[in-house]
Scaffold this active site. Structure first.
Site, PDB file in Angstrom:
ATOM      1  N   LYS A  59       1.968  79.714 -58.782  1.00 20.52           N
ATOM      2  CA  LYS A  59       1.729  79.845 -57.341  1.00 20.52           C
ATOM      3  C   LYS A  59       0.349  80.441 -57.090  1.00 20.52           C
ATOM      4  O   LYS A  59      -0.393  79.997 -56.202  1.00 20.52           O
ATOM      5  CB  LYS A  59       2.824  80.713 -56.704  1.00 20.52           C
ATOM      6  CG  LYS A  59       4.181  80.013 -56.691  1.00 20.52           C
ATOM      7  CD  LYS A  59       5.336  80.945 -56.363  1.00 20.52           C
ATOM      8  CE  LYS A  59       6.669  80.214 -56.506  1.00 20.52           C
ATOM      9  NZ  LYS A  59       7.844  81.098 -56.336  1.00 20.52           N
ATOM     10  N   GLN A 103       9.301  87.477 -55.725  1.00 18.19           N
ATOM     11  CA  GLN A 103       9.888  86.503 -56.658  1.00 18.19           C
ATOM     12  C   GLN A 103      11.318  86.915 -57.037  1.00 18.19           C
ATOM     13  O   GLN A 103      11.551  88.041 -57.475  1.00 18.19           O
ATOM     14  CB  GLN A 103       9.006  86.395 -57.912  1.00 18.19           C
ATOM     15  CG  GLN A 103       9.468  85.335 -58.890  1.00 18.19           C
ATOM     16  CD  GLN A 103       9.384  83.911 -58.342  1.00 18.19           C
ATOM     17  OE1 GLN A 103       8.399  83.534 -57.699  1.00 18.19           O
ATOM     18  NE2 GLN A 103      10.415  83.114 -58.567  1.00 18.19           N
ATOM     19  N   ASP A 126       8.561  82.225 -47.777  1.00 20.10           N
ATOM     20  CA  ASP A 126       9.682  81.622 -48.509  1.00 20.10           C
ATOM     21  C   ASP A 126      10.796  81.177 -47.559  1.00 20.10           C
ATOM     22  O   ASP A 126      11.672  80.411 -47.949  1.00 20.10           O
ATOM     23  CB  ASP A 126      10.272  82.654 -49.496  1.00 20.10           C
ATOM     24  CG  ASP A 126       9.764  82.448 -50.914  1.00 20.10           C
ATOM     25  OD1 ASP A 126       9.306  81.331 -51.234  1.00 20.10           O
ATOM     26  OD2 ASP A 126       9.831  83.415 -51.707  1.00 20.10           O
TER      27      ASP A 126
END
Ligand code: NDP
Length: 314
Positions: A59, A103, A126
């Site tokens: 990412k 994460q 997200d």
């Protein structure tokens, strides 16, 4: 009847992801030229999970390649919920941070829900914060989770009709199955969601024009689950370590997979049994190179969108 074997069209998610990334890079360049602003994503990783380390590195690299700023904050395995909440609060308060990504999975003992709920929804790229989940359910503007949003982009850009079609999703997670159901509904599909307690799975999946497997079980979806000509989207990312299984699984493509197993100890496979399903489906996403690259591309897009919205530019 000697019917010729059908071969599904392979849907090239990696190519579509590159297309989306080019658009994101152009948008980032425009923001910089017109407003002197470079969007910034901060990825927070807690602990030593090797898979998470690879995901975060990908990412961060993608940000660099597209002209976005990024930071990678690594916190030790022993980090407590309160310490992580303090980190999130600092990032919420930073004017130069547009996207915050924590994460998952977090180490045992850290309260994942509290941490996600602490992220400023306007920086929740997200799309996991309950405010964004609620907005998605209501069909209002927010952030949709990246994997489901990427699947919609793939279907749309490949010209696969969604409206009026029957979509069946196997898997009801908060990350993939549920938000994808909302997005497909918004695009006027008729949606069925299946899960581990579903009875007679194949009788439901076989009705689907669009079948999505988001389960995490090697080769669960077989020919008997698929309506002839259907579009099959394989979200699963599983490690296959058995070379004998790889032989059946991949048909003509088996030698390269068997070589990968002997070199790395595994090859990446989805939830769909590719050699069987390719003979029934109309189109199919590969693993790897299908849904995975789209997830990263959509994260980049959400980050630029967050930067624009936070400055009243949308
Ligand atoms: P979860 O484990 O959170 O959810 C799995 C879902 O599958 C659950 O709803 C579960 O049902 C259901 N399920 C389990 N076994 C069966 C079965 N035998 N029949 C029918 N349904 C079943 O997984 P995720 O949604 O997070 O991920 C799914 C897969 O997708 C994984 O392989 C993951 O690695 C991959 N993934 C890939 C991404 C990408 O970018 N390509 C991104 C995110 C995930 P129940 O709810 O009843 O337990």
């Amino acid at each position: 009847m000697n019917e010729e074997k059908r071969r599904a069209k392979i849907l090239d998610g990696a190519r579509v992801a590159e297309e989306i990334k080019r658009e994101v890079a152009a948008e980032a360049a425009r923001l910089k030229a017109e407003h002197g602003y470079v969007p910034c994503l901060v990825a927070v990783r807690v602990g030593n999970d090797p898979a998470s380390a690879v995901y975060v590195r990908n990412k961060v690299r993608a940000c660099e390649a597209l002209g976005l700023r990024s930071e990678h904050h690594e916190l030790p395995e022993e980090t407590t919920t309160d310490e992580l909440l303090a980190e999130v609060a600092t990032l919420n308060a930073r004017e130069d941070v547009d996207g915050i990504l924590v994460q998952l999975p977090l180490p045992r003992g850290v309260d994942e829900a509290r941490v996600i709920e602490a992220i400023d929804p306007s920086k929740d790229v997200d799309g996991f914060h309950p405010v964004n989940v609620g907005r998605l359910t209501l069909g209002r503007t927010g952030f949709a989770p990246c994997t489901p949003a990427g699947i919609i982009e793939l279907l749309t850009r490949e010209g696969i009709p969604i409206g009026g079609r029957h979509a069946c999703i196997v898997g009801r997670s908060h990350i993939v199955g549920r938000p994808l159901a909302q997005l497909l509904l918004q695009h006027d599909a008729t949606v069925t969601i299946c899960h581990s307690r579903t009875q007679e799975l194949s009788s439901l999946t076989r009705q689907a024009d669009i079948l999505v497997a988001a389960v995490g079980r090697v080769g669960l979806i077989r020919a008997e689950h698929v309506k002839p000509g259907a579009t099959v989207i394989d979200v699963g990312m599983n490690k296959l370590t058995d070379a004998a299984m790889a032989k059946d699984f991949f048909g003509d493509a088996a030698p390269a997979r068997i070589e990968a197993i002997s070199k790395r100890g595994f090859t990446l496979v989805g939830d769909v049994y590719p050699s069987e399903v390719a003979e029934v489906a109309g189109s199919l996403t590969p693993v790897p190179g299908g849904v995975g690259p789209l997830t990263v591309a959509m994260l980049m897009r959400n980050t630029v969108t967050a930067a624009r919205r936070r400055r009243g530019l949308s």
